[in-house]
Design an enzyme around this catalytic site. Structure first.
Site, PDB file in Angstrom:
ATOM      1  CB  SER A   1      -0.938   0.045   1.247  1.00 12.38           C
ATOM      2  OG  SER A   1      -0.058   0.387   2.316  1.00 12.38           O
ATOM      3  CE  LYS A   2      -1.009   7.880   0.311  1.00 14.89           C
ATOM      4  NZ  LYS A   2      -0.011   8.544   1.087  1.00 14.89           N
TER       5      LYS A   2
END
Ligand code: GLU
Length: 510
Positions: A265-266
């Site tokens: 994920s970011k």
């Protein structure tokens, strides 16, 4: 494979483009090019609540940066215009209505309060599912439970309604995924997904099927996270009578975080200090900019190569692939179904290889840009030599100016190294040599010869003088050949540095 291959990348313009998204683009693109087919960009913007200004332009910019331009899309048009789903709004309703008429879908009039209450009740009753599905639909306010008259009255009164698919209760359905083989689903596990929303917009589920059909898509490649939606789509293809035109699907493996399990994920990128988005993404809501691979200093060719290796392999030891090679060698059969762990160190290694093998001329505008961003202005000729001296020493494009900072200014002195070498005798020696440079021609080979002759005359070894020369020129032991640096810096800058450094060593090191 026929020359009719038509694939699509169908992003929802909701924010920055995750590297998994770019890999989906890449695999679509490679497949299209390999089969002389068409690569289509379709913007799936029917969820107006998630729409983000600027996200579509950002996607296009990414496609340009990666040199994977679509053959059809909102920016260039094509035979199946429009390519933005919001602009196709009127074309979906009739299919939803057709499904209702056939008995495969129904009108649902439940208010949000009623839906909330249903979920709450089911939870308190200890139901494992709180979905709107086969087990509850007959207790809700919809065209399955109301009389025809009631339904007509509600429709005529303008009361908001949605159209939901009526998932069969106990059917097993399957399709053949190009990566996973036969995939089977129990229909009772899926809820009665909304197909048409109260605002008349289709949901993703209806729109994706209708548009893949109308745009004559032959192969649909998308992330694994869409696999649970596949049964709904399968049934829609069937109910709409289009089964024989259904694209071949491939659900691409997830890109996993480097540590632990789960999708990258970011937030993992922020936590571990590497980019996850293709390019910088500015979030107007939070005012935050998320770093992208482009701005971190990756070459697009390297970025593409990195993505290709995340999930696909050629079956050989080869790791470096040009786009042309990828097009020739790519096949869906060689994509793993297991997730691919992202390794930032390996990603940097790819970039390093690409920088080292990219021509100085091609790197020139990129390096000039990062220099100018730092307020540094040099001629192209100067920068070309600078690139030549530095390109084997950098990993990221930004390293030219970061790691090569001593070309512009002595940024700091490595005092530990200097202390080990500096004394009165060395000072005299260095000063003597520097005096000789004063009258020398500033050509690397001449400077080197002059220094060799000096060492012979003075009867000193390279280790006695060269490290000091480097430290007083650049402040650090790192960097390209010292005489090459002197030539590039020129006499004036070089002499100024030597004088400044000798004075500094003299006063600082006792
Ligand atoms: N609009 C979907 C997304 O944002 C596309 C999924 C698909 O390709 O079917 O990822």
């Amino acid at each position: 494979m026929s020359d009719k291959v038509r694939v699509r990348f169908a992003p929802s313009p909701t924010g920055g483009l995750h590297l998994g998204g770019v890999r989906t683009i890449l695999f679509n693109y490679l497949f299209a090019k390999k089969h002389q087919g068409k690569f289509i960009l379709r913007i799936e913007d029917t969820d107006q609540t998630r729409f983000v200004e600027g996200a579509e332009d950002y996607i296009l910019e990414c496609l340009k940066w990666c040199n994977m331009l679509p053959d059809e899309g909102p920016h260039i048009g094509g035979p199946f215009e429009p390519y933005r789903q919001s602009e196709r709004k009127p074309s979906y309703k009739k299919y939803a209505e057709q499904l209702v008429a056939q008995g495969n879908a129904y009108y649902a009039f439940d208010t949000s309060e009623e839906l909330e209450a249903m979920r709450e009740n089911r939870k308190t009753e200890g139901n494992s599912s709180s979905q709107y599905d086969y087990s509850i639909r007959m207790q809700m306010k919809n065209s399955l439970t109301l009389s025809k008259e009631q339904v007509d009255a509600l429709l005529n009164s303008g009361k908001p309604y949605v159209i939901r698919i009526k998932m069969p209760e106990n059917e097993t359905i399957s399709f053949k995924d190009m990566i996973r083989g036969e995939v089977t689903f129990q229909t009772s596990l899926s809820d009665d997904k909304v197909l048409l929303k109260a605002d008349g917009m289709p949901t993703y589920h209806l729109a994706v099927v209708v548009d893949d059909y109308l745009m004559q898509i032959t192969h649909a490649f998308r992330g694994e996270e869409w696999l649970p939606s596949a049964p709904v789509h399968l049934l829609l293809w069937k109910y709409l009578g289009w089964e024989s035109s259904m694209p071949q699907w491939a659900h691409l493996p997830l890109i996993l975080k480097p540590d632990g399990n789960g999708k990258l994920s970011k937030r993992d990128g922020d936590r571990l200090g590497f980019p996850v988005y293709a390019m910088n993404w500015y979030d107007a809501k939070t005012g935050e900019t998320t770093i992208g691979f482009r701005e971190r200093g990756f070459l697009p060719e390297a970025f593409i190569n990195i993505l290709a290796m995340l999930g696909w392999n050629s079956g050989t030891d080869q790791e470096i692939f040009s786009m042309e090679e990828l097009i020739q060698q790519f096949s869906m059969e060689r994509v793993n179904h297991a997730g691919a762990k992202f390794d930032y160190e390996k990603a940097k290694w790819f970039n390093q290889q690409y920088i080292a093998h990219t021509s100085n001329e091609k790197l020139l505008p990129l390096v000039q840009t990062s220099l100018k961003e730092k307020g540094i202005y040099r001629t192209d000729e100067w920068v070309l030599t600078f690139i030549q001296l530095m390109k084997e020493r950098v990993v990221l494009l930004t390293d030219f100016v970061e790691k090569g900072g001593y070309f512009f200014d002595i940024q700091h002195y490595d005092l530990d190294q200097i202390k080990k070498r500096w004394n009165e005798e060395k000072k005299v020696l260095l000063q003597k040599l520097v005096n000789l440079f004063e009258h020398a021609s500033f050509v690397s080979a001449d400077l080197e010869q002059l220094t060799k002759d000096f060492m012979t005359v003075e009867n000193v070894k390279p280790g006695d003088i060269l490290p000091l020369l480097r430290l007083s020129l650049a402040g650090t032991m790192q960097g390209p050949a010292v005489f090459d640096m002197m030539q590039l810096l020129g006499k004036e800058d070089t002499m100024h540095r030597f004088h400044k450094s000798i004075a500094f060593f003299d006063t600082t090191i006792s």
